[in-house]
Design a protein around this motif. Structure first.
Motif, PDB file in Angstrom:
ATOM      1  N   ARG A 218     -41.964  -2.114  -0.575  1.00 46.59           N
ATOM      2  CA  ARG A 218     -42.176  -3.211  -1.718  1.00 46.59           C
ATOM      3  C   ARG A 218     -41.472  -3.875  -1.444  1.00 46.59           C
ATOM      4  O   ARG A 218     -41.587  -5.296  -2.523  1.00 46.59           O
ATOM      5  N   ASP A 326     -46.096  -4.909  -0.148  1.00 51.19           N
ATOM      6  CA  ASP A 326     -47.072  -5.268  -1.342  1.00 51.19           C
ATOM      7  C   ASP A 326     -46.457  -3.929  -2.717  1.00 51.19           C
ATOM      8  O   ASP A 326     -46.164  -3.217  -1.607  1.00 51.19           O
ATOM      9  N   ARG A 327     -47.049  -3.797  -3.126  1.00 48.73           N
ATOM     10  CA  ARG A 327     -47.378  -3.051  -4.789  1.00 48.73           C
ATOM     11  C   ARG A 327     -48.352  -1.844  -4.443  1.00 48.73           C
ATOM     12  O   ARG A 327     -49.315  -2.744  -3.928  1.00 48.73           O
ATOM     13  N   ILE A 328     -47.680  -1.273  -4.490  1.00 50.83           N
ATOM     14  CA  ILE A 328     -49.728   0.028  -5.430  1.00 50.83           C
ATOM     15  C   ILE A 328     -49.783   0.236  -6.285  1.00 50.83           C
ATOM     16  O   ILE A 328     -49.753  -0.217  -7.436  1.00 50.83           O
ATOM     17  N   ALA A 329     -51.312  -0.407  -6.315  1.00 49.62           N
ATOM     18  CA  ALA A 329     -52.177  -0.552  -7.507  1.00 49.62           C
ATOM     19  C   ALA A 329     -53.056   1.335  -7.945  1.00 49.62           C
ATOM     20  O   ALA A 329     -52.442   1.780  -9.247  1.00 49.62           O
ATOM     21  N   SER A 330     -53.182   2.287  -6.258  1.00 47.91           N
ATOM     22  CA  SER A 330     -53.758   3.569  -6.823  1.00 47.91           C
ATOM     23  C   SER A 330     -54.063   4.376  -5.536  1.00 47.91           C
ATOM     24  O   SER A 330     -53.856   3.493  -4.880  1.00 47.91           O
ATOM     25  N   SER A 337     -54.994   1.733  -2.305  1.00 44.26           N
ATOM     26  CA  SER A 337     -55.256  -0.087  -3.070  1.00 44.26           C
ATOM     27  C   SER A 337     -53.899  -0.605  -3.278  1.00 44.26           C
ATOM     28  O   SER A 337     -53.007   0.207  -4.532  1.00 44.26           O
ATOM     29  N   LEU A 338     -53.658  -1.695  -2.878  1.00 43.44           N
ATOM     30  CA  LEU A 338     -52.750  -2.293  -2.773  1.00 43.44           C
ATOM     31  C   LEU A 338     -52.916  -3.651  -4.571  1.00 43.44           C
ATOM     32  O   LEU A 338     -54.102  -4.019  -4.243  1.00 43.44           O
ATOM     33  N   VAL A 339     -52.373  -3.579  -4.843  1.00 45.59           N
ATOM     34  CA  VAL A 339     -52.249  -4.851  -5.519  1.00 45.59           C
ATOM     35  C   VAL A 339     -52.439  -5.913  -5.453  1.00 45.59           C
ATOM     36  O   VAL A 339     -54.114  -6.909  -5.999  1.00 45.59           O
ATOM     37  N   SER A 340     -52.758  -6.278  -3.889  1.00 48.12           N
ATOM     38  CA  SER A 340     -53.269  -7.993  -3.557  1.00 48.12           C
ATOM     39  C   SER A 340     -54.724  -7.684  -3.389  1.00 48.12           C
ATOM     40  O   SER A 340     -55.098  -8.416  -3.417  1.00 48.12           O
ATOM     41  N   GLY A 341     -55.313  -6.530  -3.487  1.00 42.56           N
ATOM     42  CA  GLY A 341     -57.175  -6.237  -3.023  1.00 42.56           C
ATOM     43  C   GLY A 341     -56.895  -5.571  -2.272  1.00 42.56           C
ATOM     44  O   GLY A 341     -57.897  -5.157  -2.014  1.00 42.56           O
ATOM     45  N   HIS A 343     -56.571  -3.268   1.009  1.00 41.52           N
ATOM     46  CA  HIS A 343     -56.792  -1.603   1.106  1.00 41.52           C
ATOM     47  C   HIS A 343     -56.189  -0.358   2.426  1.00 41.52           C
ATOM     48  O   HIS A 343     -56.348  -1.433   3.539  1.00 41.52           O
TER      49      HIS A 343
END
Length: 501
Positions: A218, A326-330, A337-341, A343
């Motif tokens: 992060r 980056d940050r984890i989306a899921s 998948s990252l917040v930036s889009g 993978h």
């Protein structure tokens, strides 16, 4: 201190010893040596919940596990480190501890596979009654003095946040604190979540055989490269006798470490520039150093990560590892998948997400049946607890080698036991009384594991002897001129006497 008292004796069914040490790691082995060295007439025993000597260095078995400080200050003053490395592997540290315990016959006093559950102080007899388990069978120990060499984190649980969608992931998720022996990561895609010492150790070690290794963070961490082999130190070891050279190198490295910390706090801009230039020097031209290795906090707001021979930078430069900030989306079936889009494909995800703070190894402590709430107690000289008799807890520095403080703690306890024996005292404890004392956290870090558990540790005051300092130089001076009676209460069974310096 003796096994008898004027008004009573310990439980006849209890296993009695003058000093009971909990934990057979760095702190416990060191305490046993120092206590016996100064008090040869006292009996002692060590209870270890694991099956081997080592503590932390037996628990953690992930790839690349090593010391995050130089081994000359991490090793004991009384037992020179003989190997050439300055940054030592975990297996070699554990071997060093086992050899030290064997050489000084400390291993004869260790009972393994024994988990301590609770300890209660009985003021009628001035003894601790300690409840433990061995193979599911309850066992009671009794002692005059109780020493905790249990460290400050939870051995049963690491910090493991829940991530959205992780149940969908078809690969394997592991936490470094519980590394599976059967984990095969050869030719696998690995994502290591985290940017602390564990992640920074894992990435170069796994990069040797994994198909790819990505460190997902992060935010960045300060990384300081050190030589794996300290060549000047090894020259000194060849010239001077072993014990003399060990003492000289240990002292020099302790002062050097303190200077790095002092510069970081007093001139953070200078240290930030130095570390940034170090990263630029080892990474490929044009690498996004400010994205991946420029933290938003000041040096030593969190513990600095040391890497031998710039190994983390080396595997990045060789395209054997990648850092993603980056940050984890899921999570999903194939990775993250990252917040930036973006993978990240993964076969294995390692959650190097941190530790959980825990006082006294999670053991319930009470006095005459009343629970001791550790978060409400001040710490005295870094190792005794306010109004808790005959109990010490060894906790190392946040900004230097653990053993620099744990050895001073062991020597202080040995000195206290000698003072009690010489004067016939059966109990001793620090007492603040009605004195007003401002408080601060015992740990001076902004690290996640500290911020998540603000009340897990006892309190520090803001002035000595209640101030928990993470300053080896000042502590060493205080230790040299220590006044053992300062703010202490001494007494015998059936009577109490306050001694004021």
């Amino acid at each position: 201190m003796t096994a008898e008292s004027a008004s009573g004796v310990p439980d006849e069914d209890a296993l009695f010893t003058d000093v009971l040490i909990i934990g057979a790691g760095l702190s416990g082995i060191g305490a046993a040596y120092r206590i016996k060295e100064r008090n040869p007439g006292l009996s002692y025993a060590i209870l270890e919940r694991r099956s081997r000597i080592g503590g932390t260095w037996d628990l953690f078995r992930y790839p690349g596990i090593r010391s995050d400080s130089d081994i000359f200050t991490l090793s004991y003053p009384f037992e020179p480190w003989k190997r050439p490395e300055a940054i030592a592997d975990g297996d070699h540290i554990r071997e060093y501890l086992a050899d030290t315990a064997h050489r000084h016959q400390i291993d004869r006093h260790i009972t393994f596979d024994t988990r301590v559950r609770s300890a209660d102080w009985d003021s009628r007899t001035d003894t601790w009654n300690v409840q433990a388990e061995q193979d599911g069978v309850a066992v009671t120990y009794s002692c005059r003095f109780l020493f905790f060499g249990t460290g400050y984190y939870n051995y049963d649980e690491g910090y493991r946040p829940a991530f959205p969608g992780e149940a969908e992931f078809e690969g394997r998720i592991v936490h470094p604190q519980f590394w599976p022996e059967d984990l095969d990561y050869k030719d696998k895609k690995v994502v290591v979540i985290g940017s602390g010492a564990t992640a920074i150790t894992l990435v170069p070690a796994m990069a040797d055989s994994a198909a790819s290794v990505t460190m997902l963070q992060r935010s960045p961490t300060y990384v300081f490269s050190l030589p794996r082999i300290n060549k000047p130190a090894n020259v000194i070891r060849k010239i001077l006798p072993r014990k003399v050279s060990h003492a000289a190198i240990r002292y020099w490295n302790a002062i050097l470490g303190w200077l790095i910390y002092w510069i970081s706090r007093k001139a953070p801009g200078v240290m930030k520039k130095f570390l940034r230039n170090m990263a630029i020097r080892h990474l490929p031209e044009g690498y996004a150093v400010d994205t991946h290795f420029k933290p938003t906090y000041q040096p030593w707001d969190q513990r600095m990560c040391f890497v031998p021979e710039a190994d983390l930078f080396e595997v990045i430069a060789d395209n054997r590892a990648t850092v993603v900030t980056d940050r984890i989306a899921s999570f999903d079936s194939g990775g993250i998948s990252l917040v930036s889009g973006e993978h990240l494909d993964a076969d294995i995800i390692v959650t190097a997400t941190g530790l959980q703070l825990q006082s006294l190894g999670g053991i319930a402590v009470s006095t005459d049946g009343a629970d001791v709430k550790l978060g409400d107690r001040f710490v005295y000289k870094g190792h005794l607890l306010e109004d808790v008799p005959n109990l010490a807890w060894s906790v190392g520095y946040t900004n230097a080698s653990w053993t620099l403080r744990s050895d001073m703690t062991a020597q202080s306890v040995a000195k206290l036991l000698a003072h009690m024996g010489e004067n016939g005292y059966t109990h001793a404890y620090p007492h603040l009384g009605d004195e007003e004392l401002a408080e601060k956290p015992s740990f001076d870090l902004q690290a996640g594991y500290v911020l998540r558990s603000p009340h897990a540790l006892p309190k520090s005051g803001t002035r000595r002897p209640w101030n928990v300092r993470h300053n080896y130089v000042l502590d060493a001076i205080d230790h040299r001129f220590d006044r053992i009676e300062e703010a202490m209460v001494f007494g015998r069974v059936g009577e109490t006497m306050t001694v004021e310096a």
